[in-house]
Design a protein around this motif. Sequence first.
Motif, short mmCIF file in Angstrom:
data_model
loop_
_atom_site.label_atom_id
_atom_site.label_comp_id
_atom_site.label_asym_id
_atom_site.label_seq_id
_atom_site.Cartn_x
_atom_site.Cartn_y
_atom_site.Cartn_z
N HIS A 350 0.82 -1.20 0.00
CA HIS A 350 0.00 0.00 0.00
C HIS A 350 0.87 1.26 0.00
N ILE A 351 1.94 1.24 0.79
CA ILE A 351 2.77 2.44 0.93
C ILE A 351 3.92 2.45 -0.08
N GLN A 352 4.57 1.30 -0.27
CA GLN A 352 5.78 1.25 -1.09
C GLN A 352 5.57 0.61 -2.46
N GLY A 353 4.48 -0.13 -2.63
CA GLY A 353 4.40 -0.99 -3.80
C GLY A 353 3.50 -0.53 -4.93
N LEU A 354 2.46 0.27 -4.62
CA LEU A 354 1.45 0.57 -5.63
C LEU A 354 1.12 2.06 -5.67
N ILE A 355 0.69 2.51 -6.84
CA ILE A 355 0.07 3.83 -6.99
C ILE A 355 -1.41 3.55 -7.21
N PRO A 356 -2.23 3.63 -6.15
CA PRO A 356 -3.58 3.08 -6.20
C PRO A 356 -4.48 3.68 -7.28
N GLN A 357 -4.30 4.97 -7.61
CA GLN A 357 -5.18 5.60 -8.58
C GLN A 357 -4.79 5.27 -10.03
N ARG A 358 -3.63 4.63 -10.20
CA ARG A 358 -3.18 4.25 -11.54
C ARG A 358 -3.66 2.84 -11.89
N SER A 359 -3.58 2.52 -13.16
CA SER A 359 -4.10 1.25 -13.65
C SER A 359 -3.17 0.08 -13.33
N VAL A 360 -3.70 -1.11 -13.51
CA VAL A 360 -2.88 -2.32 -13.38
C VAL A 360 -1.69 -2.25 -14.32
N ALA A 361 -1.93 -1.86 -15.56
CA ALA A 361 -0.85 -1.80 -16.56
C ALA A 361 0.24 -0.82 -16.15
N GLU A 362 -0.15 0.37 -15.70
CA GLU A 362 0.83 1.38 -15.32
C GLU A 362 1.66 0.91 -14.13
N ASN A 363 1.00 0.32 -13.13
CA ASN A 363 1.72 -0.17 -11.95
C ASN A 363 2.67 -1.31 -12.31
N ALA A 364 2.24 -2.19 -13.18
CA ALA A 364 3.04 -3.38 -13.50
C ALA A 364 4.25 -3.06 -14.37
N THR A 365 4.25 -1.91 -15.02
CA THR A 365 5.32 -1.61 -15.98
C THR A 365 6.19 -0.43 -15.56
N LEU A 366 6.09 0.00 -14.30
CA LEU A 366 6.85 1.17 -13.86
C LEU A 366 8.35 1.00 -14.00
N THR A 367 8.84 -0.24 -13.89
CA THR A 367 10.29 -0.48 -13.95
C THR A 367 10.81 -0.61 -15.37
N VAL A 368 9.91 -0.65 -16.37
CA VAL A 368 10.37 -0.91 -17.75
C VAL A 368 9.79 0.11 -18.73
N THR A 369 9.48 1.32 -18.27
CA THR A 369 8.90 2.32 -19.18
C THR A 369 9.84 2.65 -20.33
N ASP A 370 11.17 2.49 -20.11
CA ASP A 370 12.12 2.80 -21.19
C ASP A 370 12.02 1.81 -22.34
N GLN A 371 11.37 0.65 -22.09
CA GLN A 371 11.23 -0.36 -23.14
C GLN A 371 9.90 -0.26 -23.88
N LEU A 372 9.04 0.68 -23.46
CA LEU A 372 7.66 0.69 -23.95
C LEU A 372 7.34 1.87 -24.86
N GLY A 373 8.36 2.46 -25.44
CA GLY A 373 8.09 3.58 -26.33
C GLY A 373 9.31 3.94 -27.15
N SER A 374 9.27 5.12 -27.69
CA SER A 374 10.41 5.61 -28.48
C SER A 374 10.50 7.11 -28.31
N TYR A 375 11.73 7.61 -28.41
CA TYR A 375 12.00 9.05 -28.29
C TYR A 375 11.42 9.63 -27.01
N GLY A 376 11.50 8.85 -25.91
CA GLY A 376 11.08 9.35 -24.62
C GLY A 376 9.59 9.32 -24.36
N THR A 377 8.81 8.78 -25.27
CA THR A 377 7.35 8.71 -25.11
C THR A 377 6.91 7.27 -24.91
N VAL A 378 6.18 7.02 -23.83
CA VAL A 378 5.66 5.68 -23.56
C VAL A 378 4.40 5.47 -24.40
N LEU A 379 4.38 4.39 -25.16
CA LEU A 379 3.24 4.10 -26.03
C LEU A 379 2.20 3.25 -25.29
#
Length: 518
Positions: A350-379
Amino acid sequence: MADPSPVRGPVVEADGISKRFGATVALRDARISVAPGESHALVGRNGAGKSTLVSILTGLQNPDTGTLRFNGEPAPAPGDTDAWRTRAACVYQRSTIIPALTVTENLFLDRQSTGAMRPIRWKQLHARATGLLAEYGVDVDPTARADNLTVEQRQFVEIARALSLGARFIILDEPTAKLDARGIDKLFDKLRSLQEQGVAFLFISHHLQEVYDLCTTVTVYRDARHIITAPVTELDQHALVEAMTGESTRDAEPAWSPAGRTRPDDAPLLEVTGLSLDGAYHDLSLTARPGEVVGLAGAAASGNVRLGETLAGLHHPRSGTITVKGRPVRTGRVPAALAAGIGFVPEDRHIQGLIPQRSVAENATLTVTDQLGSYGTVLPSRTRAFAERMIDDLDIKTPGPATPVSALSGGNQQKVVIARALATDPQVLVAIRPTNGVDIKSKESLLGTVREVADAGRSALIVSDELDDLRVCDRVLAMFHGRVVAEFAHGWSDEQLVAAMEGMTGPTDPKEPNAPHH
Protein backbone atom coordinates in the motif's frame (compact mmCIF):
# COMPACT_ATOMS: atom_id res chain seq x y z
CA MET A 1 -12.75 0.17 35.72
CA ALA A 2 -15.27 -0.37 32.90
CA ASP A 3 -18.54 -1.98 33.89
CA PRO A 4 -18.04 -5.72 33.33
CA SER A 5 -21.72 -6.59 33.81
CA PRO A 6 -22.95 -8.80 30.99
CA VAL A 7 -25.25 -7.53 28.28
CA ARG A 8 -28.26 -9.66 27.46
CA GLY A 9 -27.96 -11.18 23.99
CA PRO A 10 -25.32 -10.50 21.35
CA VAL A 11 -23.29 -7.29 21.42
CA VAL A 12 -23.78 -7.22 17.64
CA GLU A 13 -26.08 -9.23 15.41
CA ALA A 14 -26.28 -8.94 11.62
CA ASP A 15 -28.73 -11.03 9.61
CA GLY A 16 -29.68 -11.26 5.94
CA ILE A 17 -27.09 -8.63 4.95
CA SER A 18 -26.74 -8.07 1.20
CA LYS A 19 -24.75 -5.42 -0.62
CA ARG A 20 -24.10 -4.72 -4.30
CA PHE A 21 -21.70 -2.32 -5.96
CA GLY A 22 -22.99 -2.08 -9.51
CA ALA A 23 -22.90 -5.57 -10.99
CA THR A 24 -20.65 -6.87 -8.20
CA VAL A 25 -22.31 -8.76 -5.35
CA ALA A 26 -20.18 -7.96 -2.28
CA LEU A 27 -22.43 -9.73 0.25
CA ARG A 28 -25.38 -12.07 -0.25
CA ASP A 29 -27.65 -12.84 2.72
CA ALA A 30 -24.67 -12.77 5.11
CA ARG A 31 -24.90 -12.98 8.89
CA ILE A 32 -22.80 -12.88 12.03
CA SER A 33 -23.43 -12.70 15.78
CA VAL A 34 -20.85 -11.85 18.45
CA ALA A 35 -21.42 -12.31 22.19
CA PRO A 36 -20.15 -9.96 24.92
CA GLY A 37 -16.62 -10.84 26.01
CA GLU A 38 -16.06 -13.08 22.96
CA SER A 39 -13.17 -13.16 20.48
CA HIS A 40 -14.88 -14.21 17.28
CA ALA A 41 -12.81 -14.88 14.15
CA LEU A 42 -13.99 -13.91 10.66
CA VAL A 43 -11.98 -15.63 7.93
CA GLY A 44 -12.21 -16.03 4.18
CA ARG A 45 -10.23 -15.55 1.02
CA ASN A 46 -9.69 -12.08 -0.45
CA GLY A 47 -12.97 -11.05 -2.04
CA ALA A 48 -15.09 -13.16 0.33
CA GLY A 49 -16.95 -10.09 1.65
CA LYS A 50 -15.11 -9.44 4.93
CA SER A 51 -14.20 -5.81 4.20
CA THR A 52 -17.74 -5.00 3.08
CA LEU A 53 -19.15 -6.47 6.28
CA VAL A 54 -16.69 -4.39 8.35
CA SER A 55 -17.78 -1.22 6.56
CA ILE A 56 -21.43 -2.06 7.36
CA LEU A 57 -20.72 -2.95 11.00
CA THR A 58 -18.97 0.41 11.50
CA GLY A 59 -21.58 2.51 9.66
CA LEU A 60 -19.45 3.41 6.64
CA GLN A 61 -21.80 1.59 4.26
CA ASN A 62 -25.52 0.89 4.36
CA PRO A 63 -26.68 -2.65 3.53
CA ASP A 64 -29.14 -3.06 0.68
CA THR A 65 -31.09 -5.62 2.71
CA GLY A 66 -30.93 -7.14 6.18
CA THR A 67 -30.97 -6.08 9.82
CA LEU A 68 -28.19 -4.92 12.14
CA ARG A 69 -28.59 -4.62 15.91
CA PHE A 70 -26.24 -3.65 18.75
CA ASN A 71 -27.12 -4.96 22.22
CA GLY A 72 -30.60 -5.75 20.93
CA GLU A 73 -31.23 -2.20 19.64
CA PRO A 74 -31.37 -1.17 15.96
CA ALA A 75 -28.18 0.27 14.50
CA PRO A 76 -27.82 4.07 14.51
CA ALA A 77 -29.09 6.11 11.60
CA PRO A 78 -26.73 6.43 8.61
CA GLY A 79 -24.36 9.36 9.06
CA ASP A 80 -24.79 9.60 12.84
CA THR A 81 -21.04 9.28 13.42
CA ASP A 82 -21.10 9.94 17.15
CA ALA A 83 -23.70 7.22 17.72
CA TRP A 84 -21.79 4.69 15.60
CA ARG A 85 -18.59 5.36 17.55
CA THR A 86 -20.32 4.33 20.77
CA ARG A 87 -21.36 0.99 19.22
CA ALA A 88 -18.40 -0.27 17.19
CA ALA A 89 -14.82 0.56 16.22
CA CYS A 90 -12.25 -0.94 13.88
CA VAL A 91 -8.49 -1.09 14.40
CA TYR A 92 -7.24 -1.36 10.83
CA GLN A 93 -4.02 -2.94 9.56
CA ARG A 94 -2.99 0.58 8.56
CA SER A 95 -3.04 2.58 11.78
CA THR A 96 -5.29 5.64 12.08
CA ILE A 97 -3.09 7.09 14.81
CA ILE A 98 -1.58 10.43 13.69
CA PRO A 99 2.21 10.13 14.23
CA ALA A 100 2.89 13.86 14.70
CA LEU A 101 0.42 14.15 17.61
CA THR A 102 0.88 13.02 21.20
CA VAL A 103 -0.90 10.04 22.71
CA THR A 104 -3.28 12.39 24.54
CA GLU A 105 -4.10 14.29 21.34
CA ASN A 106 -4.82 11.03 19.52
CA LEU A 107 -7.00 9.70 22.36
CA PHE A 108 -9.16 12.83 22.43
CA LEU A 109 -9.07 13.84 18.76
CA ASP A 110 -11.95 16.25 18.02
CA ARG A 111 -12.95 16.34 21.71
CA GLN A 112 -10.00 18.06 23.39
CA SER A 113 -12.24 20.73 24.96
CA THR A 114 -15.82 20.86 26.19
CA GLY A 115 -16.90 23.34 23.54
CA ALA A 116 -15.84 24.87 20.22
CA MET A 117 -14.93 28.20 21.80
CA ARG A 118 -13.46 26.85 25.03
CA PRO A 119 -9.67 26.57 25.53
CA ILE A 120 -7.99 23.19 25.83
CA ARG A 121 -6.95 22.52 29.42
CA TRP A 122 -3.89 20.40 28.71
CA LYS A 123 -3.12 19.49 32.31
CA GLN A 124 -6.63 18.13 32.81
CA LEU A 125 -6.57 16.41 29.42
CA HIS A 126 -3.27 14.64 30.17
CA ALA A 127 -4.71 13.54 33.53
CA ARG A 128 -7.78 12.12 31.76
CA ALA A 129 -5.51 10.32 29.32
CA THR A 130 -3.43 8.89 32.17
CA GLY A 131 -6.55 7.59 33.87
CA LEU A 132 -7.95 6.14 30.65
CA LEU A 133 -4.72 4.32 29.80
CA ALA A 134 -4.42 2.98 33.34
CA GLU A 135 -8.04 1.81 33.27
CA TYR A 136 -7.28 -0.49 30.38
CA GLY A 137 -3.73 -1.36 31.44
CA VAL A 138 -1.98 0.44 28.56
CA ASP A 139 1.57 1.31 29.64
CA VAL A 140 2.18 4.37 27.46
CA ASP A 141 3.25 7.93 28.34
CA PRO A 142 0.32 10.19 27.33
CA THR A 143 2.72 13.03 26.47
CA ALA A 144 4.79 10.89 24.07
CA ARG A 145 4.56 11.55 20.35
CA ALA A 146 2.76 8.72 18.59
CA ASP A 147 5.57 8.22 16.08
CA ASN A 148 7.78 7.06 18.98
CA LEU A 149 5.39 4.23 19.89
CA THR A 150 5.79 0.60 18.87
CA VAL A 151 3.21 -0.92 16.53
CA GLU A 152 1.43 -2.74 19.35
CA GLN A 153 1.40 0.42 21.50
CA ARG A 154 -0.35 2.29 18.70
CA GLN A 155 -2.91 -0.50 18.53
CA PHE A 156 -3.47 -0.28 22.29
CA VAL A 157 -4.02 3.48 21.99
CA GLU A 158 -6.57 2.92 19.20
CA ILE A 159 -8.39 0.33 21.32
CA ALA A 160 -8.38 2.63 24.37
CA ARG A 161 -9.75 5.49 22.24
CA ALA A 162 -12.62 3.29 21.02
CA LEU A 163 -13.42 2.11 24.55
CA SER A 164 -13.41 5.68 25.86
CA LEU A 165 -16.19 6.49 23.39
CA GLY A 166 -18.32 3.69 24.81
CA ALA A 167 -17.77 1.01 22.17
CA ARG A 168 -17.73 -2.53 23.54
CA PHE A 169 -17.40 -4.19 20.13
CA ILE A 170 -14.04 -3.80 18.38
CA ILE A 171 -13.02 -5.17 15.00
CA LEU A 172 -9.35 -6.07 14.59
CA ASP A 173 -8.36 -6.14 10.91
CA GLU A 174 -5.12 -8.10 10.45
CA PRO A 175 -3.78 -6.76 13.78
CA THR A 176 -0.68 -8.98 13.82
CA ALA A 177 0.50 -8.21 10.28
CA LYS A 178 3.35 -5.97 11.47
CA LEU A 179 4.05 -7.53 14.87
CA ASP A 180 6.79 -9.94 15.86
CA ALA A 181 6.14 -12.89 18.19
CA ARG A 182 6.59 -10.83 21.37
CA GLY A 183 4.28 -8.11 20.08
CA ILE A 184 1.61 -10.69 19.22
CA ASP A 185 1.84 -12.18 22.72
CA LYS A 186 1.43 -8.72 24.28
CA LEU A 187 -1.56 -7.94 22.06
CA PHE A 188 -3.31 -11.23 22.80
CA ASP A 189 -2.73 -10.84 26.54
CA LYS A 190 -4.32 -7.39 26.38
CA LEU A 191 -7.30 -8.65 24.38
CA ARG A 192 -7.93 -11.47 26.85
CA SER A 193 -7.92 -9.04 29.78
CA LEU A 194 -10.41 -6.78 27.97
CA GLN A 195 -12.63 -9.76 27.22
CA GLU A 196 -12.89 -10.32 30.96
CA GLN A 197 -14.36 -6.80 31.14
CA GLY A 198 -17.02 -7.72 28.61
CA VAL A 199 -15.38 -6.27 25.49
CA ALA A 200 -16.09 -8.29 22.34
CA PHE A 201 -13.69 -8.61 19.39
CA LEU A 202 -14.17 -9.57 15.77
CA PHE A 203 -10.74 -10.89 14.74
CA ILE A 204 -9.95 -10.85 11.01
CA SER A 205 -6.75 -12.62 10.01
CA HIS A 206 -5.19 -14.75 7.29
CA HIS A 207 -3.02 -16.41 9.96
CA LEU A 208 -5.19 -19.37 10.83
CA GLN A 209 -3.12 -20.56 13.78
CA GLU A 210 -3.90 -17.25 15.51
CA VAL A 211 -7.61 -18.04 15.19
CA TYR A 212 -7.03 -21.12 17.34
CA ASP A 213 -4.73 -19.28 19.73
CA LEU A 214 -7.15 -16.43 20.50
CA CYS A 215 -10.71 -17.14 19.43
CA THR A 216 -13.50 -19.38 20.68
CA THR A 217 -15.75 -19.09 17.61
CA VAL A 218 -15.03 -18.77 13.89
CA THR A 219 -17.22 -17.64 11.00
CA VAL A 220 -16.23 -18.39 7.40
CA TYR A 221 -17.32 -16.34 4.39
CA ARG A 222 -16.82 -17.50 0.81
CA ASP A 223 -17.96 -15.84 -2.42
CA ALA A 224 -19.89 -13.15 -0.51
CA ARG A 225 -21.86 -15.72 1.52
CA HIS A 226 -21.87 -17.03 5.08
CA ILE A 227 -20.58 -20.62 4.97
CA ILE A 228 -20.28 -21.75 8.57
CA THR A 229 -20.09 -20.56 12.17
CA ALA A 230 -18.66 -23.03 14.67
CA PRO A 231 -16.59 -23.31 17.85
CA VAL A 232 -12.93 -23.45 16.87
CA THR A 233 -12.58 -26.69 18.83
CA GLU A 234 -14.99 -28.36 16.38
CA LEU A 235 -13.25 -27.22 13.19
CA ASP A 236 -9.67 -28.36 12.54
CA GLN A 237 -7.43 -26.47 10.12
CA HIS A 238 -8.16 -28.81 7.21
CA ALA A 239 -11.90 -28.29 7.65
CA LEU A 240 -11.42 -24.54 8.06
CA VAL A 241 -9.40 -24.24 4.83
CA GLU A 242 -11.93 -26.40 2.99
CA ALA A 243 -14.72 -24.08 4.16
CA MET A 244 -12.73 -21.05 2.95
CA THR A 245 -11.84 -22.49 -0.46
CA GLY A 246 -14.61 -24.96 -1.20
CA GLU A 247 -11.92 -27.51 -2.02
CA SER A 248 -10.56 -30.51 -0.17
CA THR A 249 -7.02 -29.99 1.12
CA ARG A 250 -6.40 -33.25 2.95
CA ASP A 251 -4.60 -34.88 0.07
CA ALA A 252 -3.48 -31.75 -1.76
CA GLU A 253 0.18 -30.95 -2.27
CA PRO A 254 1.43 -27.40 -2.80
CA ALA A 255 2.06 -26.39 -6.39
CA TRP A 256 5.71 -25.85 -5.51
CA SER A 257 8.43 -27.61 -3.61
CA PRO A 258 12.13 -26.85 -3.18
CA ALA A 259 13.65 -28.18 -6.38
CA GLY A 260 17.12 -28.73 -4.98
CA ARG A 261 18.62 -28.11 -8.43
CA THR A 262 21.40 -25.89 -7.21
CA ARG A 263 24.84 -27.44 -6.79
CA PRO A 264 27.35 -26.44 -4.11
CA ASP A 265 30.00 -25.78 -6.76
CA ASP A 266 27.81 -23.32 -8.70
CA ALA A 267 29.17 -19.78 -8.58
CA PRO A 268 26.82 -17.53 -6.57
CA LEU A 269 24.51 -15.21 -8.47
CA LEU A 270 24.24 -12.99 -5.40
CA GLU A 271 27.12 -12.51 -2.99
CA VAL A 272 27.00 -10.24 0.05
CA THR A 273 30.23 -9.73 2.01
CA GLY A 274 30.76 -7.88 5.29
CA LEU A 275 27.69 -5.67 4.93
CA SER A 276 26.94 -3.33 7.86
CA LEU A 277 24.18 -0.75 8.31
CA ASP A 278 24.17 1.25 11.53
CA GLY A 279 21.26 0.33 13.78
CA ALA A 280 20.19 -2.63 11.63
CA TYR A 281 22.83 -5.33 10.96
CA HIS A 282 26.57 -5.86 11.26
CA ASP A 283 29.24 -7.65 9.19
CA LEU A 284 26.69 -9.77 7.35
CA SER A 285 27.58 -12.17 4.56
CA LEU A 286 25.46 -14.53 2.45
CA THR A 287 25.21 -16.10 -0.98
CA ALA A 288 22.42 -17.25 -3.30
CA ARG A 289 23.21 -19.62 -6.17
CA PRO A 290 21.39 -20.23 -9.46
CA GLY A 291 18.25 -22.30 -8.87
CA GLU A 292 18.14 -21.44 -5.16
CA VAL A 293 15.52 -19.73 -2.97
CA VAL A 294 17.15 -18.49 0.23
CA GLY A 295 15.07 -17.42 3.23
CA LEU A 296 16.10 -14.63 5.54
CA ALA A 297 14.04 -15.19 8.69
CA GLY A 298 13.82 -12.79 11.59
CA ALA A 299 11.55 -10.82 13.90
CA ALA A 300 10.95 -7.08 13.59
CA ALA A 301 14.23 -6.03 15.26
CA SER A 302 16.42 -8.62 13.50
CA GLY A 303 17.52 -6.38 10.62
CA ASN A 304 16.33 -8.76 7.91
CA VAL A 305 13.94 -6.25 6.32
CA ARG A 306 16.57 -3.50 6.26
CA LEU A 307 18.99 -5.94 4.65
CA GLY A 308 16.49 -6.80 1.92
CA GLU A 309 15.88 -3.10 1.32
CA THR A 310 19.65 -2.50 1.18
CA LEU A 311 19.99 -5.08 -1.60
CA ALA A 312 17.35 -3.14 -3.53
CA GLY A 313 19.27 0.12 -3.15
CA LEU A 314 17.06 1.77 -0.50
CA HIS A 315 19.82 2.09 2.14
CA HIS A 316 23.51 2.93 1.85
CA PRO A 317 25.48 0.53 4.09
CA ARG A 318 28.43 1.76 6.11
CA SER A 319 30.66 -1.05 4.80
CA GLY A 320 30.60 -4.22 2.74
CA THR A 321 29.98 -5.25 -0.85
CA ILE A 322 27.16 -6.67 -2.97
CA THR A 323 27.84 -8.48 -6.24
CA VAL A 324 25.49 -9.99 -8.83
CA LYS A 325 27.07 -12.48 -11.26
CA GLY A 326 30.47 -11.38 -9.95
CA ARG A 327 29.94 -7.70 -10.73
CA PRO A 328 29.89 -5.12 -7.91
CA VAL A 329 26.61 -3.30 -7.32
CA ARG A 330 26.72 0.38 -6.40
CA THR A 331 24.96 0.49 -3.02
CA GLY A 332 22.36 3.00 -1.90
CA ARG A 333 20.94 3.57 -5.39
CA VAL A 334 17.76 1.92 -6.64
CA PRO A 335 18.57 2.42 -10.37
CA ALA A 336 21.96 0.75 -9.81
CA ALA A 337 20.31 -2.25 -8.16
CA LEU A 338 17.79 -2.55 -11.02
CA ALA A 339 20.55 -2.27 -13.62
CA ALA A 340 22.55 -4.97 -11.80
CA GLY A 341 19.61 -7.38 -12.10
CA ILE A 342 17.94 -7.15 -8.67
CA GLY A 343 14.14 -7.21 -8.66
CA PHE A 344 12.33 -6.05 -5.53
CA VAL A 345 9.01 -6.75 -3.82
CA PRO A 346 8.67 -4.25 -0.92
CA GLU A 347 7.23 -5.00 2.50
CA ASP A 348 4.09 -2.85 2.27
CA ARG A 349 2.32 -2.85 -1.07
CA HIS A 350 0.00 0.00 0.00
CA ILE A 351 2.77 2.44 0.93
CA GLN A 352 5.78 1.25 -1.09
CA GLY A 353 4.40 -0.99 -3.80
CA LEU A 354 1.45 0.57 -5.63
CA ILE A 355 0.07 3.83 -6.99
CA PRO A 356 -3.58 3.08 -6.20
CA GLN A 357 -5.18 5.60 -8.58
CA ARG A 358 -3.18 4.25 -11.54
CA SER A 359 -4.10 1.25 -13.65
CA VAL A 360 -2.88 -2.32 -13.38
CA ALA A 361 -0.85 -1.80 -16.56
CA GLU A 362 0.83 1.38 -15.32
CA ASN A 363 1.72 -0.17 -11.95
CA ALA A 364 3.04 -3.38 -13.50
CA THR A 365 5.32 -1.61 -15.98
CA LEU A 366 6.85 1.17 -13.86
CA THR A 367 10.29 -0.48 -13.95
CA VAL A 368 10.37 -0.91 -17.75
CA THR A 369 8.90 2.32 -19.18
CA ASP A 370 12.12 2.80 -21.19
CA GLN A 371 11.23 -0.36 -23.14
CA LEU A 372 7.66 0.69 -23.95
CA GLY A 373 8.09 3.58 -26.33
CA SER A 374 10.41 5.61 -28.48
CA TYR A 375 12.00 9.05 -28.29
CA GLY A 376 11.08 9.35 -24.62
CA THR A 377 7.35 8.71 -25.11
CA VAL A 378 5.66 5.68 -23.56
CA LEU A 379 3.24 4.10 -26.03
CA PRO A 380 -0.08 2.97 -24.45
CA SER A 381 -0.35 0.05 -26.89
CA ARG A 382 3.02 -1.37 -25.82
CA THR A 383 2.20 -0.83 -22.15
CA ARG A 384 -1.11 -2.65 -22.59
CA ALA A 385 0.46 -5.57 -24.48
CA PHE A 386 3.27 -5.94 -21.93
CA ALA A 387 0.79 -5.82 -19.05
CA GLU A 388 -1.51 -8.38 -20.69
CA ARG A 389 1.38 -10.86 -20.88
CA MET A 390 2.12 -10.40 -17.17
CA ILE A 391 -1.57 -10.67 -16.28
CA ASP A 392 -1.66 -14.02 -18.11
CA ASP A 393 1.66 -15.25 -16.71
CA LEU A 394 0.74 -14.50 -13.08
CA ASP A 395 -3.00 -15.19 -13.42
CA ILE A 396 -3.94 -11.74 -12.13
CA LYS A 397 -7.72 -11.53 -11.72
CA THR A 398 -8.67 -8.18 -13.22
CA PRO A 399 -11.27 -6.98 -15.76
CA GLY A 400 -8.38 -5.68 -17.82
CA PRO A 401 -5.06 -3.80 -17.81
CA ALA A 402 -6.83 -0.43 -17.60
CA THR A 403 -8.57 -1.30 -14.31
CA PRO A 404 -7.42 0.83 -11.34
CA VAL A 405 -5.18 -1.34 -9.19
CA SER A 406 -7.12 -0.21 -6.11
CA ALA A 407 -10.14 -2.20 -7.39
CA LEU A 408 -8.28 -5.53 -7.12
CA SER A 409 -8.28 -7.89 -4.15
CA GLY A 410 -5.21 -7.91 -1.88
CA GLY A 411 -3.84 -11.09 -3.45
CA ASN A 412 -4.11 -9.71 -6.97
CA GLN A 413 -2.60 -6.37 -5.95
CA GLN A 414 0.38 -8.31 -4.61
CA LYS A 415 0.65 -10.16 -7.92
CA VAL A 416 0.88 -6.79 -9.67
CA VAL A 417 3.76 -5.79 -7.36
CA ILE A 418 5.56 -9.06 -8.15
CA ALA A 419 4.83 -8.64 -11.86
CA ARG A 420 6.58 -5.27 -11.79
CA ALA A 421 9.57 -6.80 -10.00
CA LEU A 422 9.79 -9.54 -12.65
CA ALA A 423 9.25 -7.17 -15.60
CA THR A 424 12.99 -6.44 -15.76
CA ASP A 425 13.79 -10.19 -15.93
CA PRO A 426 16.00 -9.94 -12.83
CA GLN A 427 18.82 -12.31 -11.96
CA VAL A 428 17.94 -12.02 -8.25
CA LEU A 429 14.45 -11.45 -6.84
CA VAL A 430 14.30 -9.97 -3.32
CA ALA A 431 10.80 -10.37 -1.83
CA ILE A 432 9.95 -8.98 1.62
CA ARG A 433 6.97 -10.72 3.26
CA PRO A 434 5.58 -11.53 -0.20
CA THR A 435 2.29 -13.04 1.07
CA ASN A 436 1.46 -10.43 3.71
CA GLY A 437 -2.31 -9.95 4.01
CA VAL A 438 -3.40 -12.37 1.27
CA ASP A 439 -5.56 -15.46 1.42
CA ILE A 440 -4.34 -19.05 1.43
CA LYS A 441 -4.80 -19.69 -2.30
CA SER A 442 -3.05 -16.45 -3.24
CA LYS A 443 -0.19 -17.39 -0.90
CA GLU A 444 0.35 -20.64 -2.77
CA SER A 445 0.28 -18.87 -6.13
CA LEU A 446 2.66 -16.10 -5.06
CA LEU A 447 5.16 -18.52 -3.53
CA GLY A 448 4.91 -20.66 -6.64
CA THR A 449 5.90 -17.62 -8.70
CA VAL A 450 8.96 -17.04 -6.51
CA ARG A 451 9.88 -20.72 -6.84
CA GLU A 452 9.60 -20.47 -10.64
CA VAL A 453 12.20 -17.68 -10.64
CA ALA A 454 14.73 -20.04 -9.11
CA ASP A 455 13.65 -22.99 -11.23
CA ALA A 456 14.47 -20.89 -14.30
CA GLY A 457 18.10 -20.71 -13.14
CA ARG A 458 17.98 -17.44 -11.25
CA SER A 459 17.96 -16.76 -7.49
CA ALA A 460 15.39 -15.52 -5.02
CA LEU A 461 15.63 -14.20 -1.48
CA ILE A 462 12.52 -14.31 0.72
CA VAL A 463 12.71 -11.97 3.73
CA SER A 464 10.00 -12.88 6.22
CA ASP A 465 8.99 -13.94 9.70
CA GLU A 466 6.11 -15.98 8.27
CA LEU A 467 6.93 -19.68 8.45
CA ASP A 468 4.70 -20.49 5.48
CA ASP A 469 6.68 -18.05 3.31
CA LEU A 470 9.91 -19.79 4.27
CA ARG A 471 8.81 -23.36 3.50
CA VAL A 472 9.41 -22.75 -0.22
CA CYS A 473 13.10 -22.04 0.47
CA ASP A 474 16.00 -24.41 -0.22
CA ARG A 475 17.65 -23.07 2.94
CA VAL A 476 16.86 -20.44 5.56
CA LEU A 477 19.20 -18.08 7.42
CA ALA A 478 17.86 -16.99 10.81
CA MET A 479 18.74 -13.46 11.95
CA PHE A 480 18.71 -12.07 15.47
CA HIS A 481 19.76 -8.52 16.43
CA GLY A 482 21.50 -7.84 13.13
CA ARG A 483 23.41 -11.10 12.75
CA VAL A 484 22.85 -14.48 11.14
CA VAL A 485 22.69 -16.91 14.05
CA ALA A 486 21.72 -20.18 12.32
CA GLU A 487 21.25 -21.76 8.92
CA PHE A 488 18.68 -24.44 8.13
CA ALA A 489 18.36 -26.73 5.13
CA HIS A 490 14.91 -27.57 3.80
CA GLY A 491 13.04 -29.74 6.29
CA TRP A 492 13.52 -27.57 9.38
CA SER A 493 10.97 -27.78 12.14
CA ASP A 494 8.90 -24.81 13.28
CA GLU A 495 10.37 -25.10 16.77
CA GLN A 496 13.96 -24.97 15.45
CA LEU A 497 13.44 -21.90 13.30
CA VAL A 498 11.35 -19.95 15.80
CA ALA A 499 13.92 -20.67 18.54
CA ALA A 500 16.70 -19.28 16.34
CA MET A 501 14.64 -16.20 15.39
CA GLU A 502 14.08 -15.55 19.10
CA GLY A 503 17.82 -15.72 19.82
CA MET A 504 17.85 -19.21 21.30
CA THR A 505 20.37 -21.92 20.43
CA GLY A 506 20.41 -22.97 16.79
CA PRO A 507 20.77 -26.56 15.49
CA THR A 508 23.77 -28.47 16.77
CA ASP A 509 22.96 -32.10 15.97
CA PRO A 510 25.03 -33.07 12.91
CA LYS A 511 21.96 -34.81 11.50
CA GLU A 512 20.10 -31.50 11.62
CA PRO A 513 20.68 -28.55 9.27
CA ASN A 514 24.04 -26.94 9.75
CA ALA A 515 24.97 -23.88 11.71
CA PRO A 516 25.93 -20.78 9.72
CA HIS A 517 28.36 -21.13 6.85
CA HIS A 518 28.32 -18.71 4.02
